[in-house]
Design a protein around this motif. Sequence first.
Motif: not given
Length: 407
Positions: A94, A97-98, A169, A356-357, A359-362, A364
């Motif tokens: 991904i 994503a971070c 978050q 959007v969190p 570590h998720s593709p979104k 990225t």
Amino acid sequence: MIDYNRARGIVSDYLKDLSGALRSQVNAPLHANPELGYQEHFAHDTITAFLERAEPKLEISKRTYGLETSFEARFGSGGPLVIFCAEYDALPGIGHACGHNLIATSSVAAFLATAHTLAQLQIQGRVRLLGTPAEEGSGGKVKLIEDGAFDPPEDVAAAIMAHPVGAHQILVKGDEVGLAAAILVANHKFQVEFHGKTAHAGGEPWEGRNALDAAVAAYNNVALMKKQTRPDDNIHGIIEDGGVTPAIIPGYSRMSWAVRSPTYERSKLLADRVKQCMEAGALASGCTVNYIDSPTYQDLRANNTLCQTYADEMAGLGNNVFLKQRMDFPASTDMGNVSYYVPTFHGTFVASTAGVPIHSPKFTTEAATDEAHVATIECGKGMAMLALRVLTDDKVATGARADFAKQ
């Protein structure tokens, strides 16, 4: 004592002019070319090439401290030392994503703005940009500590970086753009290998010892154990290797585990309990067990003086940053290990307001937006001013060292 209003103006003007180049030559290329830990050759070469073109002239070392993808850039002489830490590794599958493309950009921006302001105001002080590979699980900063990147620790007045997050978050309110005092937890990470005996699954299953059964039993043991753990403990595991075909009883299996708890001491005790679950699974299936330990991430210790100073300086730049974490966010970072070694600042900045969190593709996708880059540059300004305060204000430097000693 310098004129900090003038310094803020110098930092802001400098990064306003540099923002476009940082976007096109650092941020966007890193995002488009994600690399896993210790494989960040493109990031290493891209960032060092950018630094070689920068003004003022810098001392640059490549492939430092025995790591092919670490680097250092240095400016200044005499006085205390501030180290900016740049992360640039990505996640498997991904990409960024971070948001480590943003971390690298913010740290490069802060480092260059600090060096520029020191030169403009003819101030003594030393500033360093340290490329820190493999934060995502492999503990690059742990290795850098061991190999002397922060030595001698008494010379390091502060180590500084910040991480992008989604607004939800950290419970952002109103016009807040980030958090100064992030509180992150300790994390024990290890792989587990189960060794059994292969056999024909249909013809002679009694000849086998099923290593996949050992892994499944261990996983279920942990699931049962979780019912008797504290609410702020977190245990995550996956099966990485469970065999090759149903017709063969697996003689080998491998799992990967992360065991998180608020403090290093608690996470170690919890990891010992998890390993007992592994051993029980091995015993039940007639297998043996072997552990491959990764560097342990210590909990992140927020330095009160550095956090308050950053919040104050961001306010001076027209940005509202709140000081203390409002909700549990049990993530981990190897910057926690740095915080046990030298006075450390690890803030967060809002790179996405879309819920959007990380570590998720979104995320990225969010990490590539113009809005995320603007937030990155604003954070870079605040970190530059924090560094200048540490380098020039004895009260801040002394307070940060005293906070570190108390912890």
